[in-house]
Design a protein around this motif. Structure first.
Motif, PDB file in Angstrom:
ATOM      1  N   LYS A   1       0.832  -1.197   0.000  1.00  0.00           N
ATOM      2  CA  LYS A   1       0.000   0.000   0.000  1.00  0.00           C
ATOM      3  C   LYS A   1       0.870   1.253   0.000  1.00  0.00           C
ATOM      4  O   LYS A   1       0.590   2.231  -0.686  1.00  0.00           O
ATOM      5  CB  LYS A   1      -0.923  -0.024   1.217  1.00  0.00           C
ATOM      6  N   GLY A   2       1.955   1.229   0.759  1.00  0.00           N
ATOM      7  CA  GLY A   2       2.853   2.374   0.852  1.00  0.00           C
ATOM      8  C   GLY A   2       3.517   2.731  -0.476  1.00  0.00           C
ATOM      9  O   GLY A   2       3.885   3.883  -0.702  1.00  0.00           O
ATOM     10  N   ASP A   3       3.657   1.774  -1.354  1.00  0.00           N
ATOM     11  CA  ASP A   3       4.234   2.049  -2.671  1.00  0.00           C
ATOM     12  C   ASP A   3       3.353   2.991  -3.499  1.00  0.00           C
ATOM     13  O   ASP A   3       3.828   3.627  -4.446  1.00  0.00           O
ATOM     14  CB  ASP A   3       4.444   0.752  -3.458  1.00  0.00           C
TER      15      ASP A   3
ATOM     16  N   ALA B   1       1.410   5.408  -2.001  1.00  0.00           N
ATOM     17  CA  ALA B   1       1.116   6.603  -1.198  1.00  0.00           C
ATOM     18  C   ALA B   1       1.631   7.849  -1.905  1.00  0.00           C
ATOM     19  O   ALA B   1       2.667   7.837  -2.557  1.00  0.00           O
ATOM     20  CB  ALA B   1       1.730   6.469   0.189  1.00  0.00           C
TER      21      ALA B   1
END
Length: 123
Positions: free
Chosen positions: A118-120, A122
């Motif tokens: 998910k952070g990729d 953001a």
């Protein structure tokens, strides 16, 4: 054309390729030169793949007018190179509708490399 290429719901996913050039620069049509390019993917409502192709060309042409770019006002343009893909959508469009898929056979370690967190994504 096989029926598998025809969308029963009248929607297609299509991609087209644009290439960036400086109008006054030599070598704009040299097949060995490298160019910045964008492959844009859009949804197209069409009666069949041929209609989708025509609509993709129209959409792409809307992005090909020359303009002055950068601080120096250099004459530049995105050049339409062509349509790269047309895929039918088989289901009505709504949340969760599958619009594309790909099939491959890969080692597990390579499958794990293509998965993102998910952070990729953001901002």
């Amino acid at each position: 054309m096989s029926d598998g290429n025809l969308s029963p719901v009248g929607w297609y996913v299509g991609s087209y390729l644009l290439r960036f050039i400086e109008l006054d620069k030599s070598g704009n049509y040299d097949d060995e030169n490298k160019f910045l390019s964008w492959e844009n993917t859009v949804l197209v409502q069409a009666s069949d793949p041929e209609d989708a192709y025509d609509k993709l060309e129209q959409i792409a042409s809307e992005h090909t007018e020359p303009y002055k770019g950068g601080a120096e006002g250099v004459a530049v343009q995105w050049v339409f190179e062509g349509v790269t893909e047309i895929l039918p959508i088989y289901e009505e469009l709504e949340h969760g509708t599958e619009i594309m898929f790909s099939e491959s056979t890969r080692k597990l370690k390579n499958l794990k490399k293509i998965v993102k967190t998910k952070g990729d994504f953001a901002l």
